[in-house]
Structure formats: C-alpha cells, structure tokens
Scaffold this motif. Structure first.
Motif, PDB file in Angstrom:
ATOM      1  N   ILE A   1      11.742 -11.596  -8.135  1.00 23.83           N
ATOM      2  CA  ILE A   1      12.384 -11.527  -9.477  1.00 23.83           C
ATOM      3  C   ILE A   1      12.809 -10.148  -9.558  1.00 23.83           C
ATOM      4  CG2 ILE A   1      12.935 -11.227 -11.679  1.00 23.83           C
ATOM      5  CD1 ILE A   1      10.894 -14.196 -12.742  1.00 23.83           C
ATOM      6  N   PHE A   2      10.996  -8.755  -9.342  1.00 21.46           N
ATOM      7  CA  PHE A   2      11.702  -8.373  -9.263  1.00 21.46           C
ATOM      8  C   PHE A   2      11.511  -7.120  -7.757  1.00 21.46           C
ATOM      9  CE2 PHE A   2      10.706  -8.373 -13.798  1.00 21.46           C
ATOM     10  CZ  PHE A   2      12.088  -7.856 -14.184  1.00 21.46           C
ATOM     11  N   SER A   3      12.264  -7.528  -7.212  1.00 19.25           N
ATOM     12  CA  SER A   3      11.945  -6.299  -5.260  1.00 19.25           C
ATOM     13  C   SER A   3      10.173  -4.971  -5.534  1.00 19.25           C
ATOM     14  CB  SER A   3      13.291  -6.001  -5.171  1.00 19.25           C
ATOM     15  OG  SER A   3      13.297  -4.949  -5.341  1.00 19.25           O
ATOM     16  N   VAL A   4      10.208  -5.121  -4.647  1.00 18.27           N
ATOM     17  CA  VAL A   4       8.943  -4.118  -4.135  1.00 18.27           C
ATOM     18  C   VAL A   4       9.391  -3.257  -4.351  1.00 18.27           C
ATOM     19  CG1 VAL A   4       8.175  -3.010  -2.559  1.00 18.27           C
ATOM     20  CG2 VAL A   4       7.811  -4.892  -2.338  1.00 18.27           C
ATOM     21  N   ALA A   5      11.111  -2.651  -4.342  1.00 21.19           N
ATOM     22  CA  ALA A   5      11.802  -1.869  -4.507  1.00 21.19           C
ATOM     23  C   ALA A   5      11.725  -1.467  -5.955  1.00 21.19           C
ATOM     24  CB  ALA A   5      12.923  -1.165  -4.171  1.00 21.19           C
ATOM     25  N   GLU A   6      11.876  -2.324  -6.516  1.00 15.64           N
ATOM     26  CA  GLU A   6      12.105  -2.175  -8.813  1.00 15.64           C
ATOM     27  C   GLU A   6      10.741  -2.122  -8.555  1.00 15.64           C
ATOM     28  OE1 GLU A   6      16.018  -4.833  -9.367  1.00 15.64           O
ATOM     29  OE2 GLU A   6      14.153  -5.537  -7.833  1.00 15.64           O
ATOM     30  N   GLN A   7      10.294  -2.429  -7.961  1.00 12.69           N
ATOM     31  CA  GLN A   7       8.776  -2.397  -8.860  1.00 12.69           C
ATOM     32  C   GLN A   7       7.883  -1.541  -8.768  1.00 12.69           C
ATOM     33  OE1 GLN A   7       5.767  -5.682  -7.944  1.00 12.69           O
ATOM     34  NE2 GLN A   7       7.778  -7.109  -6.906  1.00 12.69           N
ATOM     35  N   ILE A   8       8.271  -0.410  -7.547  1.00 17.49           N
ATOM     36  CA  ILE A   8       7.587   0.883  -6.983  1.00 17.49           C
ATOM     37  C   ILE A   8       8.148   1.931  -8.435  1.00 17.49           C
ATOM     38  CG2 ILE A   8       8.148   2.594  -5.941  1.00 17.49           C
ATOM     39  CD1 ILE A   8       7.339   0.945  -3.599  1.00 17.49           C
TER      40      ILE A   8
ATOM     41  N   VAL B   1       1.077  -1.528   0.155  1.00 17.32           N
ATOM     42  CA  VAL B   1       0.255   0.033   0.116  1.00 17.32           C
ATOM     43  C   VAL B   1       0.916   1.280   0.325  1.00 17.32           C
ATOM     44  CG1 VAL B   1      -1.947   0.803   1.325  1.00 17.32           C
ATOM     45  CG2 VAL B   1      -1.839  -1.380   1.398  1.00 17.32           C
ATOM     46  N   ILE B   2       1.249   2.080  -0.808  1.00 18.87           N
ATOM     47  CA  ILE B   2       1.521   3.290  -1.026  1.00 18.87           C
ATOM     48  C   ILE B   2       0.778   4.406  -0.407  1.00 18.87           C
ATOM     49  CG2 ILE B   2       1.936   4.593  -3.120  1.00 18.87           C
ATOM     50  CD1 ILE B   2       3.842   2.432  -3.480  1.00 18.87           C
ATOM     51  N   GLY B   3       1.865   4.886   0.401  1.00 19.38           N
ATOM     52  CA  GLY B   3       1.653   5.969   1.332  1.00 19.38           C
ATOM     53  C   GLY B   3       1.989   7.560   0.666  1.00 19.38           C
ATOM     54  N   LEU B   4       3.122   7.674   0.312  1.00 20.28           N
ATOM     55  CA  LEU B   4       3.290   8.982  -0.100  1.00 20.28           C
ATOM     56  C   LEU B   4       3.350   8.876  -2.015  1.00 20.28           C
ATOM     57  CD1 LEU B   4       4.677  11.805   0.233  1.00 20.28           C
ATOM     58  CD2 LEU B   4       6.984  10.706   0.176  1.00 20.28           C
ATOM     59  N   GLY B   5       2.491   9.402  -2.395  1.00 21.40           N
ATOM     60  CA  GLY B   5       2.752   9.551  -3.294  1.00 21.40           C
ATOM     61  C   GLY B   5       3.789   9.692  -4.582  1.00 21.40           C
ATOM     62  N   GLY B   6       4.234   9.897  -5.701  1.00 20.10           N
ATOM     63  CA  GLY B   6       5.653  10.870  -6.521  1.00 20.10           C
ATOM     64  C   GLY B   6       5.661   9.856  -7.639  1.00 20.10           C
ATOM     65  N   ARG B   7       6.742   9.974  -8.654  1.00 19.51           N
ATOM     66  CA  ARG B   7       6.746  10.037 -10.254  1.00 19.51           C
ATOM     67  C   ARG B   7       8.166   9.867 -10.156  1.00 19.51           C
ATOM     68  NH1 ARG B   7       3.847  11.089 -15.596  1.00 19.51           N
ATOM     69  NH2 ARG B   7       5.031   9.415 -16.431  1.00 19.51           N
ATOM     70  N   ASP B   8       8.926   8.903 -11.150  1.00 23.25           N
ATOM     71  CA  ASP B   8      10.168   9.019 -10.763  1.00 23.25           C
ATOM     72  C   ASP B   8      10.936   7.977  -9.381  1.00 23.25           C
ATOM     73  OD1 ASP B   8      10.746   8.932 -13.685  1.00 23.25           O
ATOM     74  OD2 ASP B   8      10.680  10.402 -13.713  1.00 23.25           O
ATOM     75  N   ILE B   9      10.568   7.436  -8.649  1.00 21.04           N
ATOM     76  CA  ILE B   9      10.590   7.148  -7.350  1.00 21.04           C
ATOM     77  C   ILE B   9      11.544   6.163  -8.035  1.00 21.04           C
ATOM     78  CG2 ILE B   9      10.131   6.037  -5.318  1.00 21.04           C
ATOM     79  CD1 ILE B   9       7.654   7.101  -5.878  1.00 21.04           C
ATOM     80  N   ALA B  10      13.253   6.990  -7.008  1.00 19.32           N
ATOM     81  CA  ALA B  10      14.303   5.950  -7.165  1.00 19.32           C
ATOM     82  C   ALA B  10      13.881   4.457  -6.379  1.00 19.32           C
ATOM     83  CB  ALA B  10      15.627   6.768  -6.670  1.00 19.32           C
ATOM     84  N   ALA B  11      14.744   3.568  -6.414  1.00 17.58           N
ATOM     85  CA  ALA B  11      14.644   2.491  -5.481  1.00 17.58           C
ATOM     86  C   ALA B  11      15.313   2.529  -4.232  1.00 17.58           C
ATOM     87  CB  ALA B  11      15.363   1.153  -6.929  1.00 17.58           C
ATOM     88  N   ALA B  12      15.748   3.068  -4.267  1.00 15.72           N
ATOM     89  CA  ALA B  12      16.564   3.950  -3.095  1.00 15.72           C
ATOM     90  C   ALA B  12      15.503   4.434  -2.446  1.00 15.72           C
ATOM     91  CB  ALA B  12      18.363   4.241  -3.105  1.00 15.72           C
ATOM     92  N   ASP B  13      14.754   5.130  -3.021  1.00 18.87           N
ATOM     93  CA  ASP B  13      14.126   5.727  -2.164  1.00 18.87           C
ATOM     94  C   ASP B  13      12.580   5.137  -1.842  1.00 18.87           C
ATOM     95  OD1 ASP B  13      15.735   7.945  -1.482  1.00 18.87           O
ATOM     96  OD2 ASP B  13      14.962   9.202  -3.128  1.00 18.87           O
ATOM     97  N   ALA B  14      12.860   3.904  -2.488  1.00 18.83           N
ATOM     98  CA  ALA B  14      10.941   3.576  -2.274  1.00 18.83           C
ATOM     99  C   ALA B  14      10.661   3.648  -0.820  1.00 18.83           C
ATOM    100  CB  ALA B  14      10.804   2.016  -3.026  1.00 18.83           C
ATOM    101  N   GLY B  15      11.146   3.346   0.201  1.00 16.53           N
ATOM    102  CA  GLY B  15      10.868   2.709   1.499  1.00 16.53           C
ATOM    103  C   GLY B  15      10.228   4.056   2.191  1.00 16.53           C
ATOM    104  N   ARG B  16      10.571   5.520   1.531  1.00 18.57           N
ATOM    105  CA  ARG B  16       9.735   6.295   2.057  1.00 18.57           C
ATOM    106  C   ARG B  16       8.120   5.905   2.065  1.00 18.57           C
ATOM    107  NH1 ARG B  16      10.440  11.154   1.047  1.00 18.57           N
ATOM    108  NH2 ARG B  16      11.327  10.837  -0.641  1.00 18.57           N
TER     109      ARG B  16
END
Length: 290
Positions: free
Chosen positions: A213-220, A127-142
C-alpha cells in the motif's frame, strides 16, 4: 554484495557471502562500517558457509526495527474484523527492539506461558545506509543500503489483549532476521521481488513487493518526518495475506514446525520452532463440608 555477520567458534565477524559457491570471505570491517560506506577489505580467508553460524545482519549499533503494519491490501482485508477496517490512509508504524531479534537458522524458543498463538509474517527488511530527517520520497533511494528478510513472529493473543502492538510484537528472541543483507546496487531499487513463506513445506503467504500500500519510498519519507533515520536502521515493510490467525480454523506455530521465509534476489530465512508448554493447572479437589 551479500554481507553477513557470522560466528566461527569464538570468532565474531562480518563477511561477504557467495551462496552459489557456499562460501564466506571475512572482512576487516564491521557491518556498521560497511553500512556507513566503508569498502570491504577481505582478510584473505575463505570459509565454508556450513562451517559458520550466521548471525542476524543488524549493524552493531542498530537500535531496532521500525515496522509498518497492514501494508498489503489483501492482508488488510483478511484482518479487517480484528485490526483495521479499511486500508490505512497513513502508514501504521511500530517499533521492534533488538532483544526481539533472532538469528537466521536459530531454533525459536516460543513459550506457551507467554502466548498460545504465535503467528508468522514474512516481510522485506530495508536497511538504511545514509541517514537523514525529512527525506523526500523522490530521494529515498539514496538512503537505502540494502535488503534483508524479516519474519515478524507475533503473539496474537497478546497483541489483542493489550489493544496495542508493542508487547505482542516484541517477545524476546522471536523475530528472525537474515540470512544476510543484499546491497541495493545488486538487488535494485525500488525493490521488485516475489515474497513468500512456507510452514513445513506448505506455502502460507505469497505476494510481490510491488503490492505494498505504501512503497518503500513513502515509508522512508513518512518515518523520517518524525524520526531521524540512522545508518543501520531497518524498516520492516509489512506482511502480505496468509497469516495464521485469519485462517479457518486458525493456525499457529507448533513445536517442530519449520518456517521458511523467502524473497527472490535475497535468499531464504529458515527457522525451526521449539515450544515450551504451559504448565498444567493443578487439578481441582473437592472439599467435604462436615
């Protein structure tokens, strides 16, 4: 926190769940408010979980589920002859509309006139809490608010017949989601949990969320490159091996089946199946030729 949407008689609301105590405390905020960052304010009541009906934990303005297909290597291998011959190089993403969603605990009304091959697929829902576009995988957890369970029930014959996935994945009311959302501060990020599904008590699927295969961060990161994510969006992250159509002989859901999808740290999503049989074709009659 565990956050659920519920119905109690005519009341519709949002509450904080304590599964050990078997209770739910209604709050004044909507689920959309909480996903967007509001703090919950209980209204002072405590309800027994058994006295309420849990509803799918989709925010009131949720536009649907963004779903990743073929995201576990063993599932790719078991379905290679039908869908994807090799592990995908990029996430395969399709969309599931809100009308496809069913409540946790609901009886799934599956119609054989629509499909004779309804199949199970347990998935982690993010479930996404903070929206956004072009989210970097390293920042996906936020951007992750929490997690839920999705059973991506699929009409396999429809999926193959139309050579795309939308119709077979979007049968009205066939995809249960729930039973609640567990927030990421409790469940952890990245998700690290066993995931499994059983039919009538017999385990059909079991894997670990780290097997993707693709982590949650990669999918985001990939999805947000093309689609601006919004608070309340749900990403269904793919199913592991053990689906019905790959078995020998193939297995599909039947009337009276009980399907239990479980993810450690989140809970149990349980649904019974009711099947409307296809009407029999009229018998052929022999016509006499004079």
């Amino acid at each position: 926190m565990r956050i659920a949407r519920f119905a109690a008689g005519p009341e519709r609301g949002t509450g904080l769940v304590d599964p050990r105590a078997g209770t739910l405390r209604p709050v004044r905020e909507t689920l959309a408010d909480l996903v967007a960052g509001a703090l919950p304010t209980p209204d002072g009541r405590t309800l027994e979980l058994g006295a309420v009906r849990l509803r799918s934990p989709l925010a009131e303005d949720c536009r649907g589920l963004l779903c990743t297909g073929i995201n576990y290597a063993e599932h790719q291998a078991e379905s290679a002859e039908v869908f994807v011959a090799a592990a995908p190089r990029h996430p395969i993403v399709f969309f599931k509309t809100p009308s496809a969603v069913a409540d946790p605990g609901a009886v799934l009304e599956l119609d054989e006139r629509v499909s004779a091959q309804f199949d199970w697929e347990v998935e982690l829902g993010v479930v996404i809490g903070l929206g956004g576009r072009d989210i970097a995988a390293a920042d996906a957890g936020r951007h992750v608010f929490g997690y839920t369970i999705v059973n991506d029930v699929t009409a396999r014959d429809v999926q193959r017949r139309h050579e795309q996935w939308h119709l077979g994945k979007n049968v009205d009311g066939a995809t249960p989601v729930g039973p609640w959302i567990v927030t990421a501060d409790e469940a952890g990020y990245p998700p690290d949990a066993a995931i499994e599904l059983a039919v009538n008590g017999v385990r059909k699927q079991r894997a670990h969320t780290t097997d993707m295969i693709f982590s949650v961060a990669e999918q985001i990161a990939v999805i947000s490159r093309y689609v601006a994510l919004r608070p309340g969006d749900v990403i269904a992250t793919g199913t592991p091996a053990g689906v019905g159509f790959t078995r020998s002989p193939a297995e599909f859901l039947r009337g009276g089946d009980v399907v239990e999808a479980r993810i450690d740290g989140i809970g149990l999503l349980r649904n019974e199946i009711r099947v409307t049989p296809a009407a029999p074709r009229p018998a052929m009659t022999q016509v006499e030729v004079a």
